[in-house]
Design an enzyme around this catalytic site. Sequence first.
Site, PDB file in Angstrom:
ATOM      1  N   CYS A 250       0.823  -1.204   0.000  1.00  8.45           N
ATOM      2  CA  CYS A 250       0.000   0.000   0.000  1.00  8.45           C
ATOM      3  C   CYS A 250       0.858   1.255   0.000  1.00  8.45           C
ATOM      4  O   CYS A 250       2.055   1.212   0.305  1.00  8.45           O
ATOM      5  CB  CYS A 250      -0.896   0.038   1.250  1.00  8.45           C
ATOM      6  SG  CYS A 250      -1.894  -1.439   1.527  1.00  8.45           S
TER       7      CYS A 250
ATOM      8  N   CYS B  96      33.085  -7.212  -8.232  1.00  8.02           N
ATOM      9  CA  CYS B  96      33.063  -6.233  -9.324  1.00  8.02           C
ATOM     10  C   CYS B  96      32.773  -4.827  -8.790  1.00  8.02           C
ATOM     11  O   CYS B  96      33.032  -3.839  -9.482  1.00  8.02           O
ATOM     12  CB  CYS B  96      32.039  -6.634 -10.384  1.00  8.02           C
ATOM     13  SG  CYS B  96      30.380  -6.921  -9.758  1.00  8.02           S
TER      14      CYS B  96
END
Length: 358
Positions: free
Chosen positions: A36, A317
């Site tokens: 919601c 990475c």
Amino acid sequence: MITLDRKQEYYEALVSKNTEYEGLFYVGVKTTGIFCRPTCPARKPKFENCEFYETAQQALLASFRPCQRCRPLSHPNHVSAVIRTLVEAVERNPEKRWKTQDFRELAIDESTARRQFKKRFGMTFVEYARARRMGIALKNIRSGRSIIDSQLDTGYESSSGFRDAFARIMGTAPTRLDGEHVLKATWLDTPLGPMLAIADEQSLVLLEFVDRRGLEREVERLRIREKAAIIPGRTSPIDEIEAELEQYFAGTLTKFQTPIRMIGSPFQQSVWNALMQIPSGETRSYQQIAISLGRPTASRAVARANGSNQLAVIIPCHRVITSGGELGGYAGGLTRKDWLLKHEYAHREQVGTEQESS
């Protein structure tokens, strides 16, 4: 990452229906499975039954469906007929992969749908449908329940309908799993958001944040390359990485020992191996990685290999930055990349201090 204090702040805003928080967060209600907006008129859930998200896409990927009362996927002051029609169509068949013909049948222009969703929610309709579809798959993975339980939970009245949907999401029908190469997938909660871990009995082959762009395609490519079915479950490598991630985020582990299998070209694997040589708390540029591999002109190829890494955090990475010292790109999001680098640097400083005092 939403802190406990921020969650409590959001909960107070939810209870008071504070309009100032519109668009800042969404709340997923565990007991109902819906999400919601802050000003929803529905009865307020208990704090322990709430999960808070900064975007609607995050809520969808966590398997929550949009509330029919406050319509979190519609602008507070304007409910677009196009958006309402498409959201309702997705809820009728959440696993559907949308094609041009599907828009024509609803008399909706595909480009209009893309623009309206992008303007309101920061994602296209196709991205919304994909997030809803992926959310269902991740819900099954997170619960780790059996196939028949998943069928009942998803609400399929016919087993054939469930088999078709399962095949679209996981890549194979449940009845065809026996005798095939099987990879198991598990949802892992971390301080930076949930991650998806996929492994066989010997090694981990994928570890990604569930909101990574293109994750669904990445899972599909993995399944096709491995000629495997991917089903909810756990293996020893998954148990190992779950324990190691907990230590990593606590700042007590800098090098992972979980067995991994890197799936990529020889060049990609050489880049990934180079990444694992970067000490925790340090960074390297794409250019430096290319030079270390004896290919000083291959910076762009290194960047592409970096972006193809399927083992986030383990193959670091996030420790690769631009030559100018900027963060560069990161599939898990630059906010996460910045957090990871600061976390590792702080831990390195802490270790150095402890060694000097001993």
